[in-house]
Scaffold this active site. Sequence first.
Site, mmCIF file in Angstrom:
data_model
loop_
_atom_site.group_PDB
_atom_site.id
_atom_site.type_symbol
_atom_site.label_atom_id
_atom_site.label_comp_id
_atom_site.label_asym_id
_atom_site.label_seq_id
_atom_site.Cartn_x
_atom_site.Cartn_y
_atom_site.Cartn_z
ATOM 1 N N GLN A 93 0.826 -1.215 0.000
ATOM 2 C CA GLN A 93 0.000 0.000 0.000
ATOM 3 C C GLN A 93 0.856 1.260 0.000
ATOM 4 O O GLN A 93 0.354 2.350 -0.287
ATOM 5 C CB GLN A 93 -0.909 0.031 1.249
ATOM 6 C CG GLN A 93 -1.721 -1.216 1.479
ATOM 7 C CD GLN A 93 -2.695 -1.493 0.359
ATOM 8 O OE1 GLN A 93 -3.347 -0.580 -0.146
ATOM 9 N NE2 GLN A 93 -2.784 -2.736 -0.061
ATOM 10 N N TYR A 135 0.752 10.980 -10.536
ATOM 11 C CA TYR A 135 0.345 9.908 -9.624
ATOM 12 C C TYR A 135 -0.367 8.802 -10.410
ATOM 13 O O TYR A 135 -0.037 7.616 -10.292
ATOM 14 C CB TYR A 135 -0.574 10.481 -8.535
ATOM 15 C CG TYR A 135 -1.306 9.423 -7.757
ATOM 16 C CD1 TYR A 135 -0.688 8.737 -6.715
ATOM 17 C CD2 TYR A 135 -2.633 9.083 -8.076
ATOM 18 C CE1 TYR A 135 -1.376 7.749 -6.014
ATOM 19 C CE2 TYR A 135 -3.313 8.103 -7.378
ATOM 20 C CZ TYR A 135 -2.679 7.433 -6.357
ATOM 21 O OH TYR A 135 -3.353 6.447 -5.667
ATOM 22 N N ASN A 165 -12.759 5.888 -4.960
ATOM 23 C CA ASN A 165 -12.588 6.857 -3.854
ATOM 24 C C ASN A 165 -12.916 6.215 -2.512
ATOM 25 O O ASN A 165 -14.094 6.007 -2.219
ATOM 26 C CB ASN A 165 -13.513 8.060 -4.071
ATOM 27 C CG ASN A 165 -12.939 9.043 -5.053
ATOM 28 O OD1 ASN A 165 -12.772 8.723 -6.221
ATOM 29 N ND2 ASN A 165 -12.621 10.230 -4.588
ATOM 30 N N LYS A 200 -4.660 11.725 6.770
ATOM 31 C CA LYS A 200 -4.277 12.118 5.410
ATOM 32 C C LYS A 200 -4.537 13.616 5.200
ATOM 33 O O LYS A 200 -4.370 14.142 4.087
ATOM 34 C CB LYS A 200 -5.077 11.314 4.368
ATOM 35 C CG LYS A 200 -4.685 9.849 4.322
ATOM 36 C CD LYS A 200 -5.524 9.084 3.323
ATOM 37 C CE LYS A 200 -5.189 9.475 1.904
ATOM 38 N NZ LYS A 200 -5.937 8.652 0.926
ATOM 39 N N TYR A 222 -9.839 17.287 -13.335
ATOM 40 C CA TYR A 222 -10.636 16.761 -12.223
ATOM 41 C C TYR A 222 -11.576 15.686 -12.759
ATOM 42 O O TYR A 222 -12.264 15.899 -13.764
ATOM 43 C CB TYR A 222 -11.432 17.926 -11.611
ATOM 44 C CG TYR A 222 -11.999 17.623 -10.253
ATOM 45 C CD1 TYR A 222 -11.182 17.598 -9.131
ATOM 46 C CD2 TYR A 222 -13.355 17.363 -10.093
ATOM 47 C CE1 TYR A 222 -11.706 17.318 -7.884
ATOM 48 C CE2 TYR A 222 -13.880 17.087 -8.846
ATOM 49 C CZ TYR A 222 -13.054 17.068 -7.749
ATOM 50 O OH TYR A 222 -13.569 16.796 -6.515
HETATM 51 N N1 LIG Z 1 -7.532 6.173 -0.354
HETATM 52 C C1 LIG Z 1 -7.911 6.150 -1.635
HETATM 53 O O1 LIG Z 1 -9.000 6.644 -1.978
HETATM 54 C C2 LIG Z 1 -7.039 5.476 -2.672
HETATM 55 C C3 LIG Z 1 -7.539 5.381 -3.986
HETATM 56 C C4 LIG Z 1 -6.742 4.755 -4.938
HETATM 57 C C5 LIG Z 1 -5.520 4.237 -4.609
HETATM 58 N N2 LIG Z 1 -5.036 4.362 -3.341
HETATM 59 C C6 LIG Z 1 -3.721 3.798 -3.035
HETATM 60 O O2 LIG Z 1 -3.845 2.949 -1.913
HETATM 61 C C7 LIG Z 1 -2.640 2.964 -1.161
HETATM 62 C C8 LIG Z 1 -2.942 3.339 0.278
HETATM 63 O O3 LIG Z 1 -3.528 4.623 0.276
HETATM 64 P P1 LIG Z 1 -4.034 5.344 1.576
HETATM 65 O O4 LIG Z 1 -5.297 6.047 1.231
HETATM 66 O O5 LIG Z 1 -3.993 4.386 2.698
HETATM 67 O O6 LIG Z 1 -2.914 6.465 1.729
HETATM 68 P P2 LIG Z 1 -1.931 6.812 2.946
HETATM 69 O O7 LIG Z 1 -1.140 7.971 2.479
HETATM 70 O O8 LIG Z 1 -2.710 6.928 4.201
HETATM 71 O O9 LIG Z 1 -1.026 5.520 3.035
HETATM 72 C C9 LIG Z 1 0.210 5.386 2.366
HETATM 73 C C10 LIG Z 1 1.263 5.026 3.415
HETATM 74 O O10 LIG Z 1 2.499 4.843 2.735
HETATM 75 C C11 LIG Z 1 3.512 5.446 3.515
HETATM 76 N N3 LIG Z 1 4.593 5.848 2.624
HETATM 77 C C12 LIG Z 1 4.577 6.858 1.718
HETATM 78 N N4 LIG Z 1 5.764 6.942 1.112
HETATM 79 C C13 LIG Z 1 6.545 5.959 1.642
HETATM 80 C C14 LIG Z 1 7.887 5.562 1.436
HETATM 81 N N5 LIG Z 1 8.669 6.188 0.565
HETATM 82 N N6 LIG Z 1 8.392 4.531 2.167
HETATM 83 C C15 LIG Z 1 7.609 3.903 3.078
HETATM 84 N N7 LIG Z 1 6.331 4.244 3.334
HETATM 85 C C16 LIG Z 1 5.804 5.262 2.606
HETATM 86 C C17 LIG Z 1 2.864 6.637 4.193
HETATM 87 O O11 LIG Z 1 3.562 7.016 5.381
HETATM 88 C C18 LIG Z 1 1.461 6.119 4.469
HETATM 89 O O12 LIG Z 1 1.371 5.559 5.749
HETATM 90 C C19 LIG Z 1 -1.704 3.938 -1.853
HETATM 91 O O13 LIG Z 1 -0.851 3.193 -2.683
HETATM 92 C C20 LIG Z 1 -2.646 4.802 -2.657
HETATM 93 O O14 LIG Z 1 -2.011 5.354 -3.777
HETATM 94 C C21 LIG Z 1 -5.781 4.962 -2.357
#
Ligand SMILES: NC(=O)c1ccc[n+]([C@@H]2O[C@H](COP(=O)([O-])OP(=O)(O)OC[C@H]3O[C@@H](n4cnc5c(N)ncnc54)[C@H](O)[C@@H]3O)[C@@H](O)[C@H]2O)c1
Length: 334
Positions: free
Chosen positions: A97, A160, A190, A199, A291
Amino acid sequence: MHYTNIDFNKKTILITGGAGFIGSNLAFYFQDNFPESNIIIFDCFRSEETFSNGNLKSFGHYKNLIGFKGEIICGNLNNTNDLERLLDFNFDFIFHQAAISDTRVYDQEIIMKTNVNTFYDILDLTKKNNATLIYASSAATYGSMPSPQTVGYEKPENPYGYSKYAMDQIANKFYNENQNLRIIGLKYFNVYGPREFYKNSTASMVIQLGHQILQGKAPRLFEGSDKILRDFIYIEDVIQGNIKACNAKQSGVYNIGTGKPRSFQDIADILQKELGTNLETEYFANPFDGYQMHTQAEISDSMDDLGFEANYELEDGIKAYISEIKRIYEEEIK
Ligand SMILES: NC(=O)c1ccc[n+]([C@@H]2O[C@H](COP(=O)([O-])OP(=O)(O)OC[C@H]3O[C@@H](n4cnc5c(N)ncnc54)[C@H](O)[C@@H]3O)[C@@H](O)[C@H]2O)c1
């Protein structure tokens, strides 16, 4: 709640990004349902550094992990020495993640290094451990492709989204060359739900509007918000998707959404109903280019191949979430 017949007890599970929103929910899913699972979190947590958009460089927060009893490694994906710590384990399952999750970071180099280069390391680790890998892709890979967005028809419109698109291509090549491995990409739409608060401004509009309303302020929406539709998915369904993906018969990329687009106006209206308020909505011009105006996951493959189908409509998700929105407001904002 068990979503598959896989017994994760005694399994060694890596969750990268486990201090973040989705990763921490996964960690608690395993801890609560499979108390003998061996869970290792790898996350760089947050520093005080920000990107030029003013947002933190990473959002991991210790408060997401209070009560978590597994192992925690504070490490950065971009640091080879940190990654080497993972060689001490033999993982059965890897949930990847960790990423720059902020869709409005435009520094292409840092996004590509963090999200894409390090994915090769995660794939190598998967191969070395003969593990099952579930990784986070994103609906941002679709850009403004028409609804319903379908795997295989992507056109990202920001760095991204492109980084996740590149990850899907790399994974595809890797699993075609390593057919014994099970590698599943999940394009989350989302996501909203508990543990997203840290976040900050990149958290969902559900919590942001919820807190505006609790402050007695009019919910603030972009003009035309009744016509901006997204596929909002509750965190429990995202966890369900991750768990069911572990049972997939073959590698691939799947959408994780409800298939039912809803408007931002709907969010504000449902929140007002749940919170017993009747505030006027305040509208302002949308400042963003690129957007997404309408997203709707095509989920027939996710249903057929993973047995995934969302259990929560927007009303159900907000109802399940509302007490947590209030708790966070009381403890963190008021
Ligand atoms: N939340 C959403 O709506 C959504 C939608 C599509 C995709 N995603 C993807 O799901 C995954 C989790 O998203 P989330 O919403 O939990 O976001 P989040 O930012 O809460 O979680 C990402 C985590 O990765 C850690 N991180 C970032 N860069 C890092 C690095 N270089 N080394 C180690 N750790 C690192 C951060 O500290 C964070 O805890 C991500 O890959 C995100 O792109 C999320």
